[in-house]
Design an enzyme around this catalytic site. Structure first.
Site, short mmCIF file in Angstrom:
data_model
loop_
_atom_site.label_atom_id
_atom_site.label_comp_id
_atom_site.label_asym_id
_atom_site.label_seq_id
_atom_site.Cartn_x
_atom_site.Cartn_y
_atom_site.Cartn_z
N ASN A 1 2.32 -4.61 -3.35
CA ASN A 1 1.04 -5.00 -3.05
C ASN A 1 0.29 -4.02 -2.89
O ASN A 1 0.86 -2.95 -2.12
CB ASN A 1 0.96 -6.06 -1.81
CG ASN A 1 -0.28 -6.93 -1.61
OD1 ASN A 1 -1.03 -7.49 -2.61
ND2 ASN A 1 -1.04 -6.81 -0.39
N HIS B 1 -10.02 -6.12 -2.69
CA HIS B 1 -11.12 -6.09 -1.61
C HIS B 1 -12.36 -5.30 -2.19
O HIS B 1 -12.36 -4.21 -2.58
CB HIS B 1 -10.68 -5.02 -0.29
CG HIS B 1 -9.51 -5.91 0.37
ND1 HIS B 1 -9.82 -7.13 0.96
CD2 HIS B 1 -8.29 -5.66 0.57
CE1 HIS B 1 -8.86 -7.41 1.61
NE2 HIS B 1 -7.80 -6.96 1.23
N GLU C 1 -5.89 -10.62 -1.83
CA GLU C 1 -6.54 -10.45 -0.66
C GLU C 1 -8.14 -10.28 -1.26
O GLU C 1 -8.68 -9.58 -0.49
CB GLU C 1 -6.36 -9.30 0.23
CG GLU C 1 -4.61 -9.08 0.49
CD GLU C 1 -4.21 -8.02 1.33
OE1 GLU C 1 -5.36 -7.10 1.63
OE2 GLU C 1 -3.12 -7.88 1.56
N GLU D 1 0.94 -1.34 0.01
CA GLU D 1 -0.01 0.02 -0.07
C GLU D 1 0.79 1.18 -0.18
O GLU D 1 0.67 2.19 0.95
CB GLU D 1 -0.92 -0.04 1.20
CG GLU D 1 -1.76 -1.34 1.20
CD GLU D 1 -2.62 -1.36 2.28
OE1 GLU D 1 -2.59 -0.40 3.35
OE2 GLU D 1 -3.78 -2.08 2.34
N ASP E 1 -11.84 -10.55 -1.40
CA ASP E 1 -12.92 -10.70 -0.93
C ASP E 1 -14.19 -9.79 -1.49
O ASP E 1 -13.67 -8.81 -2.16
CB ASP E 1 -12.94 -10.74 0.49
CG ASP E 1 -12.26 -9.45 1.07
OD1 ASP E 1 -12.29 -8.38 0.44
OD2 ASP E 1 -11.82 -9.31 2.53
C1 XIL Z 1 -6.07 -7.14 7.87
C2 XIL Z 1 -6.26 -8.40 8.84
O1 XIL Z 1 -7.13 -9.32 8.13
C3 XIL Z 1 -6.88 -7.92 10.15
O2 XIL Z 1 -7.18 -9.29 11.08
C4 XIL Z 1 -6.18 -6.92 10.85
O3 XIL Z 1 -6.96 -6.62 11.86
C5 XIL Z 1 -6.01 -5.82 9.70
O4 XIL Z 1 -5.40 -5.94 8.92
N1 XIL Z 1 -5.02 -5.03 3.50
C6 XIL Z 1 -3.81 -5.70 3.81
C7 XIL Z 1 -3.92 -6.64 5.02
O5 XIL Z 1 -2.70 -5.69 3.39
O6 XIL Z 1 -2.88 -6.89 5.68
C8 XIL Z 1 -5.15 -6.33 5.93
O7 XIL Z 1 -5.35 -7.23 6.74
C9 XIL Z 1 -6.31 -6.03 5.24
C10 XIL Z 1 -6.29 -4.96 4.26
#
Ligand code: XIL
Length: 992
Positions: free
Chosen positions: A505, A540, A569, A462, A571
């Site tokens: 990422n 996401h 990641e 990020e 979802d």
């Molecule tokens: C999230 C985890 O899933 C949570 O358990 C934690 O509280 C916060 O982080 N982007 C990312 C991940 O790169 O590391 C994050 O994971 C979600 C957003």
């Protein structure tokens, strides 16, 4: 064997559901040469392990020095109310002692009652052999001071006991627990610090009593109750408690947490995040918890987010959740996709049914939190790898690939990293060097430790911010070192493990502006020689946005950089916005999610040559970060439900033919576009609904309605121009087929027009005299040469016309005085009541100049109030602006709700981070007879304003009476949802 549970040398096993046999609660065999927790009862008594005699093995427990019948050996037993225990033990008198009755007795003090002594088992015991003592025991009242002891009818007798075994038919780890304080006692709750706990009749959720919690010393101080023995590792529980604010407390937020300790190290986990408890109301705190660790301390407690206010607690329950077996008769996901399929996990996902599900379906894992900086190097040079090691070993053992996440990130990074003692690091050469040295050490340590085991690292996470002129996030990393932290992290990672694949990422890479910014960064760094192997797209997403086509555009764009790409990641939130909540996710939404996953996996499969792995951010819906982000709410973003069963989302990936049919919805605003194959302005007012790509065909669909007619527009993308390509419309049961060769016009009611990469079909169909209340419509687009076909099926509903106004190119002075610059701007009125049917209204106008939109509202409102603490309940004007006119159900990053009160106070709302648009707004207000005037300037830095541009736009007037809002009226949106849904705003067209 020593078992740390309950701190007793006891064997603990849990019965399987099919196993009705007794569950072992504790065993004491003294074979380790210790008293295993047994101690003397009575002055002068001595208790210790001895090898002089043994019932089995070579040791037993000797009790000597007694001077009273009730003297003996005692222990505090792991007994719980309501559970029946079987106790057996063996006893023998020391050689030469007369025979006596040896009894196992329970001492306890019921809450509010007298201490009782109850016989559990007894036998006549001699020095000639071992006698068995056996009996059952249970108790029903909450009690304290539990002691199990072995006494003898001979006051001075010396004896051995051995092989004490406690079993139960009820597994205490499955029997749950409830406390209602109706006994007038604390029922096992005790304060974490100085708080006082008192059963009280002052308030009650159920029955007549609750537990009053007062005198708290900190936000974490309050009532706690031990869960030791009540929860088994790998098992899942629902916890629920009711809370209410204490006397003289107007506001506060309370939550439910767990403290667990292994050895001396405490860890804290949230079961229910603190939520606001309105004064005078009971609020339920509830959540599920899976115990994933061996523990020797485990307790649940109620805490506040801040403050030490008093509160009441009532009706606490702990319920064991019987796991459903996982489905073994469905295909393994990993066999169905042409890339590694990963899941983000923690230890809990490797245990029991979770572990079964993981190993059946997935071929890779990412640790959700365990390798982040806060988890691995909480203090400088102090590395903690217990959880990381466990997960890496698990992956190696089970042949799962492992994504290392993550080395440098602005989040979940301890403060010390950016400090020198108490001083914040600056960008001075010394500070830069210090930070980069820390980074180097961190990267070297992590990458080195897992060399050969972790094949892929998210080296930086990020780092892009598309709203910065250079596209780079202003993290502390960046502020102190510029791009050097990225360069250093990659260099060191590569030097430490040259075989590891190194990734950048990021999230939102499917949005055009972010896509471009990340692309530019990767391109630049690669040109410099920074060893970047790949780009990770977090993905996401939500149920509606962004469309799969944008994901595809991103993958195609990065393919030109010749980097590996991974989906890291994934979802799909069931909500289109950041504020809505469901009590239960509707089946229709889950079906829609299934189609969304299908479309996404269609994209991934088409680009298998570019994508080496796809990871979902969680194993199943029972544990997802989206249950607390961006707000606490039920969410179901993954492929398996919270009982680990396959969802439509799973079938969307594996076999879309098994998805439940989906009725999509489309609005047909009133309009009469000319059916001539040209794109009238009318069609530009709204974005198209995507008809997802199959093979090389896809389309964008729109509808309009007028009395008796339904108008449709299909913009087809089909680069392979074949005259017999078709679009088939089924409207209210009648089918119409339009061929690509039909050309323009084709009869009075259809027209086909060639476009770049495809063609446009414009058509109208009779719907009878009535408008179109939910007309069934199907649109199928078929590519004749490729033989592929994609379609859309749904209900089309007529709605009012899309509101349209214009903004001339002029610049007014923003001072609350209506200057002549406004004259050429058309006036619009707020005449759509979303609350009440009369009240304050506004006449509004818009202008633009440079990068700024200028807005004027002349409000008729004779009585003005700013009494409410909520700005939307004060007399105020709101301007809604969407620079992209996306008409999405949720707010995008640059969409905004800009509010100005009659006194000129500004506030903003809408996007995930409202503060990020806060600086866009400046305003002036002026009182005039019968009302007030608002002039506002809204900067729109994310687009280039130009003649003809179309923006999503609305105006709302809030009318307050005292502290309440009594009416509200808008220009366009009649739904009252404009604060969270941009789809019913009107359109503002910029003009020269
Ligand atoms: C999230 C985890 O899933 C949570 O358990 C934690 O509280 C916060 O982080 N982007 C990312 C991940 O790169 O590391 C994050 O994971 C979600 C957003």
């Amino acid at each position: 064997m020593l078992c740390v549970l309950m701190g007793l040398p006891a064997v603990l096993a849990s019965a399987t559901p099919a196993d009705a046999a007794a569950v072992q609660i504790a065993t004491y065999d003294f074979e380790d040469g210790t008293a295993q927790g047994w101690g003397p009862r009575g002055d002068g008594v001595e208790v210790g392990a001895t090898s002089d005699a043994a019932h089995s093995g070579s040791s037993s427990l000797l009790t000597s020095g007694r001077t009273a019948t009730w003297h003996g050996a005692s222990i505090s037993p792991p007994f719980q109310k309501g559970v029946t225990y079987q106790v057996t033990a063996y006893a023998r008198m020391v050689s030469g002692e007369p025979s006596s009755t040896i009894a196992l007795t329970m001492q306890r003090t019921p809450d509010g009652g007298d201490t009782t002594y109850e016989r559990v088992a007894a036998a006549t015991v001699t020095d000639g052999g071992w006698a068995e003592l056996s009996g059952t025991y249970s108790f029903g009242a909450d009690s304290t001071g539990l002691q199990l002891y072995a006494e003898s009818s001979e006051a001075t007798a010396t004896y051995y006991i051995d092989d004490i075994v406690i079993t139960s038919d009820t597994d205490p780890a499955r029997s749950g627990l409830s406390t209602d304080f109706e006994t007038g006692t604390a029922q096992g709750w005790s304060p974490r610090a100085s708080a006082s706990l008192t059963a009280t009749t002052d308030a009650a959720h159920g029955g007549a009593r609750s537990l009053a919690v007062t005198g708290r010393s900190d936000s974490w101080d309050g009532p706690a109750i031990s869960m030791l023995g009540k929860m088994a590792k790998g098992s899942k529980y629902t916890l629920s408690a009711w809370v209410r604010l204490g006397p003289d407390t107007a506001s506060g937020a309370l939550g439910l947490s767990i403290e667990r300790r292994t050895g001396d190290t405490p860890s804290y986990e949230r079961v229910a995040a603190p939520k606001t408890v309105p004064e005078g109301q009971w609020v339920q705190l509830t959540g599920t918890y899976t115990l994933a660790y061996d523990v020797d301390f485990l307790s649940v407690y109620v805490e506040s987010d801040t403050g030490t206010f008093p509160f009441y607690l009532d009706d606490f329950t702990l319920t064991y959740v019987e796991p459903k077996p996982i489905q073994t008769d469905i295909p393994s996901l990993r066999d169905e996709v042409p890339f590694t399929l990963g899941a983000a996990i923690g230890r809990a996902q490797t245990l029991g049914e979770h572990g079964d599900l993981l190993l059946k379906h997935f071929s890779g894992v990412t640790p959700g939190n365990e390798l982040k900086w806060d988890a691995t190097e909480p203090r400088e040079g102090e590395f903690t790898f217990a959880e990381g090691d466990y997960l890496v070993d698990y992956a190696v053992q089970h042949g799962l690939t492992f994504r290392g996440h993550t080395l440098a990130w602005h989040s979940q990074t301890p403060d010390w990293v950016f400090k020198d003692g108490d001083r914040d690091l600056t960008s001075s050469p010394e500070d830069r060097a210090l930070l980069l040295k820390r980074l180097e050490n961190h990267v070297k340590t992590l990458v080195g430790r897992y060399k050969g085991k972790i094949a892929v690292w998210d080296v930086v996470n990020e780092v892009v911010d598309e709203n910065q002129p250079d596209g780079l996030r202003r993290s502390k990393w960046f502020q102190i070192t510029g791009l050097d932290f990225i360069r250093t992290a990659f260099r060191v990672a590569h030097e430490t493990d040259p075989a590891a694949k190194l990734f950048v990422n990021d999230y939102n890479t499917e949005f055009p502006r972010k896509r471009e910014a990340l692309y530019a960064l990767v391109k630049k760094l690669k040109a410099e020689g920074v060893p970047i192997d790949g780009v990770g797209h977090q993905l996401h997403l939500n149920i509606e946005q962004p469309p799969a086509a944008e994901v595809e555009a991103t993958i195609e764009k990065f393919a030109t950089l010749h980097v590996d790409q991974q989906i890291t990641e994934l979802d799909v939130s069931v909500y289109p916005d950041f504020v809505s909540t469901y009590d239960e996710v509707p089946a229709e939404v889950l079906a829609e999610q299934g189609y969304r996953y299908k479309e996404l996996f269609d994209v991934f499969r088409r680009h298998r040559a570019q994508i080496s792995s796809v990871t979902v951010w969680g194993l199943a819906d029972d544990a997802t970060w989206l249950s607390t982000f961006p707000i606490t709410r039920l969410n179901a973003p993954l492929l398996f439900d919270d009982e680990l069963q396959a969802k439509p989302a799973y079938w969307g990936v594996v076999d879309p033919a098994k998805l439940p049919p989906l009725v999509r919805r489309l609005e047909a605003p009133a309009a009469t576009p000319k059916v001539d194959g040209k794109r009238d302005l009318e069609w530009d007012l709204l974005p198209a609904t995507p008809i997802a790509r199959v093979g090389d065909v896809s389309a964008g669909l729109q509808a309009r309605s007028s009395a008796g007619w339904l108008y449709v527009l299909a913009e087809v993308r089909d680069p392979d121009d074949d005259r017999s390509d078709t679009v088939t419309f089924t409207v209210g049961g009648k089918t119409y087929t339009v061929r690509r060769e039909d050309g323009h016009p084709h009869g009075p009611d259809t027209a086909v027009q060639k476009t770049t990469g495809g063609y446009r079909v414009e058509a109208r169909f009779p719907t009878g005299p009535a408008a179109v209340p939910g007309t069934d419509v199907a649109v199928a687009v078929a590519d004749a040469s490729g033989g592929t076909r994609t379609s859309w099926t749904g209900k089309v509903t007529s709605t009012p016309a899309v509101k349209l106004t214009t903004a001339p190119n002029r610049r007014p002075v923003v001072d609350g005085a209506v200057d002549p610059a406004w004259a050429p701007a058309p006036e619009i009125r707020t005449a759509t009541w979303i609350q009440g049917t009369s009240g304050a209204t506004a006449r509004a106008r818009a202008l633009w100049s440079g990068d700024t939109l200028y807005l004027l509202a002349q409000v008729a409102d004779p009585t003005l109030s700013e009494q409410s603490a909520n700005p939307w309940e004060q007399d105020s004007v709101e301007f809604f602006v969407d620079p992209g006119n996306g008409k999405t159900r949720g707010y995008g990053d640059d969409d905004g709700q800009y509010r100005i009160s009659f006194s000129g106070k500004t506030s903003v709302g809408g996007p995930l981070d409202p503060a990020s648009i806060g600086d866009n707004l400046t305003a002036a207000a002026k009182a005039v007879p019968g009302g007030y005037v608002i002039e506002a300037a809204v900067k729109l830095p994310t687009i280039t304003l130009r003649d003809g541009a179309l923006l999503g736009f609305d105006v709302q007037v809030n009318d307050a009476t005292g502290a309440a809002r009594t009416s509200a009226a808008t220009w366009s949106d009649a739904t009252g949802q404009g604060y969270r849904d941009t789809s019913h705003w009107g359109v503002l067209q910029l003009r020269h």
